[in-house]
Design a protein around this motif. Structure first.
Motif, short mmCIF file in Angstrom:
data_model
loop_
_atom_site.label_atom_id
_atom_site.label_comp_id
_atom_site.label_asym_id
_atom_site.label_seq_id
_atom_site.Cartn_x
_atom_site.Cartn_y
_atom_site.Cartn_z
N GLN A 24 81.27 55.49 7.64
CA GLN A 24 80.20 54.77 6.91
C GLN A 24 80.16 53.33 7.78
O GLN A 24 78.86 53.07 7.78
CB GLN A 24 80.30 54.78 5.49
CG GLN A 24 79.99 56.06 4.85
CD GLN A 24 80.12 56.14 3.29
OE1 GLN A 24 81.20 55.52 2.86
NE2 GLN A 24 79.48 56.91 2.52
N MET A 26 81.01 52.80 10.73
CA MET A 26 80.47 52.89 12.10
C MET A 26 78.83 53.23 11.77
O MET A 26 78.28 52.57 12.73
CB MET A 26 81.11 53.82 12.62
CG MET A 26 82.60 53.66 13.15
SD MET A 26 83.57 54.90 14.19
CE MET A 26 82.58 56.18 14.32
N GLN A 27 78.64 53.91 10.89
CA GLN A 27 77.31 54.14 10.50
C GLN A 27 76.42 53.04 10.37
O GLN A 27 75.34 52.89 10.99
CB GLN A 27 76.91 55.25 9.63
CG GLN A 27 75.67 55.57 9.35
CD GLN A 27 75.61 56.76 8.31
OE1 GLN A 27 76.62 56.61 7.50
NE2 GLN A 27 74.70 57.45 8.12
N THR A 29 77.00 49.86 11.32
CA THR A 29 76.83 48.89 12.39
C THR A 29 76.01 49.36 13.60
O THR A 29 75.11 48.85 13.98
CB THR A 29 78.15 48.70 13.07
OG1 THR A 29 78.74 50.03 13.46
CG2 THR A 29 79.21 47.97 12.18
N ASP A 30 75.69 50.93 13.48
CA ASP A 30 74.65 51.51 14.20
C ASP A 30 73.26 51.44 13.89
O ASP A 30 72.55 50.99 14.54
CB ASP A 30 75.01 53.18 14.35
CG ASP A 30 76.12 53.39 15.21
OD1 ASP A 30 76.98 52.52 15.61
OD2 ASP A 30 76.76 54.38 14.99
N ILE A 31 72.95 51.05 12.52
CA ILE A 31 71.73 50.87 12.02
C ILE A 31 71.33 49.58 11.53
O ILE A 31 70.26 49.56 11.00
CB ILE A 31 71.48 51.98 10.97
CG1 ILE A 31 72.29 51.84 9.54
CG2 ILE A 31 71.49 53.48 11.43
CD1 ILE A 31 72.01 52.62 8.49
N TRP A 32 72.24 48.64 11.69
CA TRP A 32 72.07 47.31 11.05
C TRP A 32 70.74 46.60 11.78
O TRP A 32 70.09 46.27 10.89
CB TRP A 32 73.37 46.48 11.38
CG TRP A 32 73.32 45.26 10.97
CD1 TRP A 32 73.22 44.00 11.64
CD2 TRP A 32 73.35 44.86 9.46
NE1 TRP A 32 73.08 43.00 10.77
CE2 TRP A 32 73.36 43.40 9.39
CE3 TRP A 32 73.38 45.62 8.22
CZ2 TRP A 32 73.12 42.60 8.18
CZ3 TRP A 32 73.42 44.71 6.93
CH2 TRP A 32 73.37 43.28 6.92
N GLU A 34 67.97 48.20 12.62
CA GLU A 34 66.83 48.92 12.14
C GLU A 34 66.90 48.41 10.84
O GLU A 34 65.65 48.30 10.50
CB GLU A 34 67.25 50.29 12.06
CG GLU A 34 66.65 51.20 12.95
CD GLU A 34 67.16 52.68 12.95
OE1 GLU A 34 66.70 53.29 11.95
OE2 GLU A 34 67.67 53.18 14.01
N LYS A 38 66.03 42.90 14.55
CA LYS A 38 66.74 42.63 15.88
C LYS A 38 67.30 41.12 15.68
O LYS A 38 68.31 40.72 16.06
CB LYS A 38 65.90 42.49 16.95
CG LYS A 38 65.64 44.37 17.38
CD LYS A 38 64.87 44.41 18.69
CE LYS A 38 64.56 45.76 18.78
NZ LYS A 38 63.52 45.90 19.94
#
Length: 93
Positions: A24, A26-27, A29-32, A34, A38
């Motif tokens: 979670q 890692m997840q 950080t990937d969608i932060w 979004e 930006k």
């Protein structure tokens, strides 16, 4: 014994293992970018989830202040993105 789909089996495995928190984290950080946009993503250095707490690091004082005011909204967005009520608190450093 009932049959599970591969996705259901993985979810069950992650719920019972210690890997769930890491996955979670890692997840998130990937969608932060979004979730928060930006600009905010560019000025936040480290995002972590530990014991139902989301840790956010930033060196920009005005951004830190704005994130403090938006805690509840951030918790809601992150929980919606993760699909469960995982985050209960936010710490901004």
């Amino acid at each position: 014994m009932s049959e599970l789909s591969m996705g259901d089996a993985l979810k069950l495995f992650l719920q019972k293992s210690r890997l769930k928190g890491s996955m979670q984290a890692m997840q998130i950080t990937d969608i932060w970018a979004e979730l928060m946009g930006k600009t905010i993503a560019r000025y936040t250095d480290k995002i972590q989830i530990l014991n139902r707490t989301l840790f956010i690091a930033t060196s920009v004082a005005p951004l830190k202040n704005e994130l403090l005011f938006q805690k509840e909204k951030i918790i809601q967005r992150v929980n919606e993105a993760l699909g469960e009520n995982l985050i209960t608190e936010i710490v901004i450093r």
